[in-house]
Design a protein around this motif. Sequence first.
Motif, mmCIF file in Angstrom:
data_model
loop_
_atom_site.group_PDB
_atom_site.id
_atom_site.type_symbol
_atom_site.label_atom_id
_atom_site.label_comp_id
_atom_site.label_asym_id
_atom_site.label_seq_id
_atom_site.Cartn_x
_atom_site.Cartn_y
_atom_site.Cartn_z
ATOM 1 N N TYR A 209 -4.633 5.211 -20.755
ATOM 2 C CA TYR A 209 -4.339 4.765 -19.308
ATOM 3 C C TYR A 209 -3.992 5.828 -18.507
ATOM 4 C CZ TYR A 209 -4.184 0.050 -21.635
ATOM 5 O OH TYR A 209 -4.629 -1.137 -22.410
ATOM 6 N N ILE A 210 -4.295 7.058 -18.888
ATOM 7 C CA ILE A 210 -3.902 8.299 -18.271
ATOM 8 C C ILE A 210 -4.396 8.364 -17.048
ATOM 9 C CG2 ILE A 210 -6.213 9.624 -19.341
ATOM 10 C CD1 ILE A 210 -2.288 10.851 -18.655
ATOM 11 N N GLY A 211 -5.684 7.564 -16.632
ATOM 12 C CA GLY A 211 -6.156 7.757 -15.139
ATOM 13 C C GLY A 211 -5.433 6.878 -14.144
ATOM 14 N N ASP A 212 -4.911 5.774 -14.635
ATOM 15 C CA ASP A 212 -3.894 5.011 -14.000
ATOM 16 C C ASP A 212 -2.547 5.524 -13.633
ATOM 17 O OD1 ASP A 212 -5.817 2.964 -13.865
ATOM 18 O OD2 ASP A 212 -5.069 1.551 -15.446
ATOM 19 N N PHE A 213 -2.143 6.399 -14.801
ATOM 20 C CA PHE A 213 -0.684 7.049 -14.294
ATOM 21 C C PHE A 213 -0.834 8.319 -13.453
ATOM 22 C CE2 PHE A 213 0.434 5.079 -18.818
ATOM 23 C CZ PHE A 213 1.371 4.308 -18.382
ATOM 24 N N GLU A 214 -2.329 8.948 -13.701
ATOM 25 C CA GLU A 214 -2.339 10.118 -12.618
ATOM 26 C C GLU A 214 -2.410 9.477 -11.239
ATOM 27 O OE1 GLU A 214 -5.547 12.315 -14.133
ATOM 28 O OE2 GLU A 214 -4.265 13.294 -15.634
ATOM 29 N N ALA A 215 -3.284 8.305 -11.184
ATOM 30 C CA ALA A 215 -3.431 7.966 -9.725
ATOM 31 C C ALA A 215 -2.152 7.332 -9.088
ATOM 32 C CB ALA A 215 -4.264 6.571 -9.665
ATOM 33 N N LEU A 216 -1.257 6.666 -10.019
ATOM 34 C CA LEU A 216 -0.061 6.166 -9.577
ATOM 35 C C LEU A 216 1.010 7.359 -9.179
ATOM 36 C CD1 LEU A 216 1.928 3.725 -9.249
ATOM 37 C CD2 LEU A 216 2.593 3.935 -11.728
ATOM 38 N N SER A 217 0.609 8.295 -9.947
ATOM 39 C CA SER A 217 1.768 9.642 -9.625
ATOM 40 C C SER A 217 1.372 10.258 -8.451
ATOM 41 C CB SER A 217 1.816 10.583 -10.662
ATOM 42 O OG SER A 217 2.182 10.290 -11.900
ATOM 43 N N SER A 218 -0.068 10.343 -8.089
ATOM 44 C CA SER A 218 -0.409 10.948 -6.845
ATOM 45 C C SER A 218 0.022 9.945 -5.647
ATOM 46 C CB SER A 218 -1.898 11.121 -6.850
ATOM 47 O OG SER A 218 -2.287 12.020 -7.810
ATOM 48 N N LEU A 219 -0.170 8.718 -5.807
ATOM 49 C CA LEU A 219 0.372 7.706 -4.653
ATOM 50 C C LEU A 219 1.776 7.671 -4.570
ATOM 51 C CD1 LEU A 219 -0.417 5.685 -2.741
ATOM 52 C CD2 LEU A 219 -0.249 3.867 -4.613
ATOM 53 N N ALA A 220 2.547 7.627 -5.569
ATOM 54 C CA ALA A 220 4.321 7.895 -5.364
ATOM 55 C C ALA A 220 4.535 8.969 -4.807
ATOM 56 C CB ALA A 220 4.748 7.517 -6.668
ATOM 57 N N LYS A 221 4.041 10.013 -5.021
ATOM 58 C CA LYS A 221 4.284 11.392 -4.535
ATOM 59 C C LYS A 221 4.011 11.355 -2.829
ATOM 60 C CE LYS A 221 3.230 16.512 -4.496
ATOM 61 N NZ LYS A 221 2.199 17.393 -5.229
ATOM 62 N N ALA A 222 2.858 10.776 -2.622
ATOM 63 C CA ALA A 222 2.354 10.745 -1.061
ATOM 64 C C ALA A 222 3.490 9.739 -0.517
ATOM 65 C CB ALA A 222 0.984 10.107 -0.843
ATOM 66 N N GLN A 223 3.935 8.523 -0.942
ATOM 67 C CA GLN A 223 4.740 7.587 -0.483
ATOM 68 C C GLN A 223 5.987 8.238 -0.194
ATOM 69 O OE1 GLN A 223 4.595 4.348 -3.150
ATOM 70 N NE2 GLN A 223 3.256 3.147 -2.020
ATOM 71 N N VAL A 224 6.554 9.087 -1.329
ATOM 72 C CA VAL A 224 7.809 9.614 -1.091
ATOM 73 C C VAL A 224 7.977 10.953 -0.123
ATOM 74 C CG1 VAL A 224 9.631 11.396 -2.219
ATOM 75 C CG2 VAL A 224 8.616 9.365 -3.455
ATOM 76 N N GLN A 225 7.075 11.581 -0.316
ATOM 77 C CA GLN A 225 6.724 12.708 0.807
ATOM 78 C C GLN A 225 6.671 12.249 2.255
ATOM 79 O OE1 GLN A 225 3.706 15.307 -0.467
ATOM 80 N NE2 GLN A 225 5.184 16.617 -1.748
ATOM 81 N N GLY A 226 5.809 11.081 2.509
ATOM 82 C CA GLY A 226 5.679 10.589 3.640
ATOM 83 C C GLY A 226 7.065 9.840 4.409
ATOM 84 N N SER A 227 7.861 9.097 3.405
ATOM 85 C CA SER A 227 8.954 8.752 3.854
ATOM 86 C C SER A 227 9.900 9.575 4.344
ATOM 87 C CB SER A 227 9.681 7.945 2.504
ATOM 88 O OG SER A 227 8.765 6.904 2.109
ATOM 89 N N ILE A 228 9.826 11.016 3.794
ATOM 90 C CA ILE A 228 10.991 11.796 4.037
ATOM 91 C C ILE A 228 10.398 12.376 5.304
ATOM 92 C CG2 ILE A 228 11.692 14.256 3.565
ATOM 93 C CD1 ILE A 228 11.313 13.583 0.535
ATOM 94 N N LEU A 229 9.110 12.808 5.723
ATOM 95 C CA LEU A 229 8.754 13.050 7.059
ATOM 96 C C LEU A 229 9.142 11.759 7.964
ATOM 97 C CD1 LEU A 229 5.282 14.687 6.125
ATOM 98 C CD2 LEU A 229 7.354 15.993 6.580
ATOM 99 N N ALA A 230 8.892 10.561 7.642
ATOM 100 C CA ALA A 230 9.263 9.784 8.695
ATOM 101 C C ALA A 230 10.699 9.663 8.964
ATOM 102 C CB ALA A 230 8.700 8.357 8.026
ATOM 103 N N SER A 231 11.407 9.885 7.958
ATOM 104 C CA SER A 231 13.026 9.697 8.197
ATOM 105 C C SER A 231 13.402 11.121 9.143
ATOM 106 C CB SER A 231 13.729 9.930 6.887
ATOM 107 O OG SER A 231 13.594 10.943 6.161
ATOM 108 N N GLU A 232 12.736 12.105 9.004
ATOM 109 C CA GLU A 232 13.143 13.443 9.755
ATOM 110 C C GLU A 232 12.741 13.187 11.209
ATOM 111 O OE1 GLU A 232 11.177 16.652 7.848
ATOM 112 O OE2 GLU A 232 12.898 16.782 6.130
#
Length: 232
Positions: A209-232
């Motif tokens: 399931y390495i493909g699913d984990f890599e996609a999930l990590s990329s999506l989580a990274k984008a969400q976290v960084q987007g939330s940080i930018l939104a809060s700023e």
Amino acid sequence: QHDWQSLGAQAVNNLANKLMLALFAPSRPFFRLDADAKTLAYFTQMGATNQDVMEALSVAEREAIKQLDKRSLRPKLLECLKHLVVVGNVLLILDEEKTRVVGIKNYVCKRAVDGCVLEIMTKDCMTYMQLEPEIRALFANRKDEDKLGFYRWIKRDENGDYRLTQWVEDTVLPEKYDGKWQEDNCPYRALTWDLADNCDYGTGYVEDYIGDFEALSSLAKAQVQGSILASE
């Protein structure tokens, strides 16, 4: 090592705990002893009934559970299952005094075509003071905090037995530190999750399931960084 999500760790812990309960449940024996017809006939001639034999085997099953708990093996077995799920390889050392779980970073193995283990070598990084006094005498002019490579080499001979030699750096230790076991009694067990034919190492469950984990990590990274930018 430092991901943007922990869903993979939750999944591994959940699966490892379910496997642990299925294989080594506290409420029942983790294996079943049974007697074949020849053995039952032998004990019948000795005056024992089939019920007597089954009761004796049940006692042995319960004693095995006591030994499992007495040696505190459950945490080690759980760690072993996690290695198998994630990496697919782990070395279990069933020493009489202490059981060890060695990850793939600290051992190598060589197998025959049918998967039979031919060689295992482990490496431990030890300080000079951790060595036995007799071994320290072989290395002069060393400081207590100096680190040395401690190697164990287990090799299968032509008779099917496994022989152990131990090394510190490139110096082989005296014969008193050697070992020899039959295949069934060898304490070094190189376990795999999914071992393909003609391979030295297995693959883990996570790799499927390495493909699913890599996609999930990329999506989580984008969400976290987007939330940080939104809060700023």
